[in-house]
Motif scaffolding. Structure first.
Motif, PDB file in Angstrom:
ATOM      1  N   PHE A   1       0.832  -1.202   0.000  1.00 31.21           N
ATOM      2  CA  PHE A   1       0.000   0.000   0.000  1.00 31.21           C
ATOM      3  C   PHE A   1       0.869   1.256   0.000  1.00 31.21           C
ATOM      4  O   PHE A   1       0.604   2.201  -0.742  1.00 31.21           O
ATOM      5  N   MET A   2       1.934   1.252   0.810  1.00 34.54           N
ATOM      6  CA  MET A   2       2.824   2.415   0.871  1.00 34.54           C
ATOM      7  C   MET A   2       3.522   2.646  -0.474  1.00 34.54           C
ATOM      8  O   MET A   2       3.678   3.785  -0.913  1.00 34.54           O
ATOM      9  N   ILE A   3       3.925   1.564  -1.129  1.00 34.21           N
ATOM     10  CA  ILE A   3       4.577   1.698  -2.425  1.00 34.21           C
ATOM     11  C   ILE A   3       3.575   2.204  -3.458  1.00 34.21           C
ATOM     12  O   ILE A   3       3.890   3.094  -4.258  1.00 34.21           O
ATOM     13  N   ASP A   4       2.361   1.646  -3.450  1.00 33.55           N
ATOM     14  CA  ASP A   4       1.316   2.129  -4.368  1.00 33.55           C
ATOM     15  C   ASP A   4       1.092   3.626  -4.169  1.00 33.55           C
ATOM     16  O   ASP A   4       0.984   4.382  -5.140  1.00 33.55           O
ATOM     17  N   GLN A   5       1.015   4.055  -2.929  1.00 36.29           N
ATOM     18  CA  GLN A   5       0.806   5.474  -2.632  1.00 36.29           C
ATOM     19  C   GLN A   5       1.968   6.324  -3.129  1.00 36.29           C
ATOM     20  O   GLN A   5       1.763   7.418  -3.638  1.00 36.29           O
ATOM     21  N   SER A   6       3.192   5.803  -2.997  1.00 35.74           N
ATOM     22  CA  SER A   6       4.349   6.570  -3.483  1.00 35.74           C
ATOM     23  C   SER A   6       4.307   6.707  -5.005  1.00 35.74           C
ATOM     24  O   SER A   6       4.655   7.756  -5.542  1.00 35.74           O
TER      25      SER A   6
ATOM     26  N   ILE B   1      -6.775  17.072  -7.801  1.00 35.36           N
ATOM     27  CA  ILE B   1      -7.134  16.697  -9.174  1.00 35.36           C
ATOM     28  C   ILE B   1      -6.010  15.868  -9.791  1.00 35.36           C
ATOM     29  O   ILE B   1      -6.255  14.832 -10.415  1.00 35.36           O
ATOM     30  N   ALA B   2      -4.772  16.306  -9.604  1.00 38.27           N
ATOM     31  CA  ALA B   2      -3.622  15.576 -10.146  1.00 38.27           C
ATOM     32  C   ALA B   2      -3.537  14.180  -9.536  1.00 38.27           C
ATOM     33  O   ALA B   2      -3.232  13.208 -10.224  1.00 38.27           O
ATOM     34  N   GLU B   3      -3.826  14.065  -8.238  1.00 41.77           N
ATOM     35  CA  GLU B   3      -3.786  12.765  -7.570  1.00 41.77           C
ATOM     36  C   GLU B   3      -4.869  11.838  -8.125  1.00 41.77           C
ATOM     37  O   GLU B   3      -4.607  10.661  -8.380  1.00 41.77           O
ATOM     38  N   ASN B   4      -6.063  12.352  -8.336  1.00 46.43           N
ATOM     39  CA  ASN B   4      -7.142  11.537  -8.911  1.00 46.43           C
ATOM     40  C   ASN B   4      -6.799  11.084 -10.323  1.00 46.43           C
ATOM     41  O   ASN B   4      -7.045   9.937 -10.694  1.00 46.43           O
ATOM     42  N   GLU B   5      -6.214  11.986 -11.118  1.00 44.56           N
ATOM     43  CA  GLU B   5      -5.793  11.629 -12.473  1.00 44.56           C
ATOM     44  C   GLU B   5      -4.699  10.555 -12.426  1.00 44.56           C
ATOM     45  O   GLU B   5      -4.685   9.637 -13.253  1.00 44.56           O
TER      46      GLU B   5
ATOM     47  N   SER C   1       9.373  -7.792  -7.039  1.00 40.99           N
ATOM     48  CA  SER C   1      10.746  -7.999  -7.493  1.00 40.99           C
ATOM     49  C   SER C   1      11.505  -6.696  -7.699  1.00 40.99           C
ATOM     50  O   SER C   1      12.714  -6.656  -7.572  1.00 40.99           O
ATOM     51  N   PHE C   2      10.783  -5.655  -8.059  1.00 35.80           N
ATOM     52  CA  PHE C   2      11.398  -4.346  -8.273  1.00 35.80           C
ATOM     53  C   PHE C   2      10.340  -3.281  -8.055  1.00 35.80           C
ATOM     54  O   PHE C   2       9.159  -3.581  -7.922  1.00 35.80           O
ATOM     55  N   ASN C   3      10.770  -2.039  -8.013  1.00 35.74           N
ATOM     56  CA  ASN C   3       9.880  -0.915  -7.741  1.00 35.74           C
ATOM     57  C   ASN C   3       9.597  -0.187  -9.057  1.00 35.74           C
ATOM     58  O   ASN C   3      10.482   0.446  -9.622  1.00 35.74           O
ATOM     59  N   ALA C   4       8.356  -0.306  -9.537  1.00 38.27           N
ATOM     60  CA  ALA C   4       7.973   0.337 -10.800  1.00 38.27           C
ATOM     61  C   ALA C   4       6.457   0.422 -10.876  1.00 38.27           C
ATOM     62  O   ALA C   4       5.754  -0.173 -10.056  1.00 38.27           O
ATOM     63  N   PHE C   5       5.979   1.187 -11.852  1.00 37.55           N
ATOM     64  CA  PHE C   5       4.542   1.189 -12.117  1.00 37.55           C
ATOM     65  C   PHE C   5       4.300   1.381 -13.604  1.00 37.55           C
ATOM     66  O   PHE C   5       5.120   1.955 -14.317  1.00 37.55           O
ATOM     67  N   ALA C   6       3.155   0.862 -14.058  1.00 36.75           N
ATOM     68  CA  ALA C   6       2.729   1.018 -15.437  1.00 36.75           C
ATOM     69  C   ALA C   6       1.585   2.009 -15.444  1.00 36.75           C
ATOM     70  O   ALA C   6       0.664   1.913 -14.624  1.00 36.75           O
ATOM     71  N   ALA C   7       1.656   2.972 -16.345  1.00 39.02           N
ATOM     72  CA  ALA C   7       0.618   4.010 -16.405  1.00 39.02           C
ATOM     73  C   ALA C   7       0.301   4.338 -17.850  1.00 39.02           C
ATOM     74  O   ALA C   7       1.174   4.302 -18.726  1.00 39.02           O
ATOM     75  N   LYS C   8      -0.947   4.679 -18.074  1.00 41.44           N
ATOM     76  CA  LYS C   8      -1.395   5.135 -19.377  1.00 41.44           C
ATOM     77  C   LYS C   8      -1.336   6.645 -19.375  1.00 41.44           C
ATOM     78  O   LYS C   8      -2.004   7.298 -18.581  1.00 41.44           O
ATOM     79  N   LEU C   9      -0.491   7.213 -20.242  1.00 42.14           N
ATOM     80  CA  LEU C   9      -0.280   8.647 -20.264  1.00 42.14           C
ATOM     81  C   LEU C   9      -0.492   9.201 -21.666  1.00 42.14           C
ATOM     82  O   LEU C   9      -0.299   8.492 -22.654  1.00 42.14           O
TER      83      LEU C   9
END
Length: 91
Positions: A39-44, A64-68, A80-88
């Motif tokens: 949860f903490m990593i997701d929030q970061s 607004i930026a946080e919701n987006e 295994s590692f710290n990353a995220f996938a996002a649609k931008l």
């Protein structure tokens, strides 16, 4: 005909999928609170993306930026590692 073309072009999804790699795993493998760590990593990840969005659109508020950012992030890599996938999208 021109109006139809503009409407069709504006309705298309102009976003791309990006993976943002932030380095090695942050979580202690021996931690008893793995769900809390995730949860903490997701929030970061949300905070990082919200900060970037806010810097690109200074008129926007952080909420607004946080919701987006929450809507943009498709997956957070936390094991295994710290990353995220996002649609931008551009602009």
């Amino acid at each position: 005909m021109l109006i139809t073309g503009l409407l069709a072009a504006s309705g298309e999804d102009q976003s791309n999928l990006y993976v943002v790699y932030l380095g090695d795993q942050l979580v202690n493998k021996d931690s008893l609170h793995l769900e809390d760590d995730d949860f903490m990593i997701d929030q970061s990840h949300i905070q990082i993306l919200a900060s970037v969005k806010l810097s690109l659109e200074p008129i926007s508020t952080y909420d607004i930026a946080e919701n987006e950012a929450k809507e943009s992030i498709l997956y957070s890599y936390t094991k295994s590692f710290n990353a995220f996938a996002a649609k931008l999208s551009k602009g």
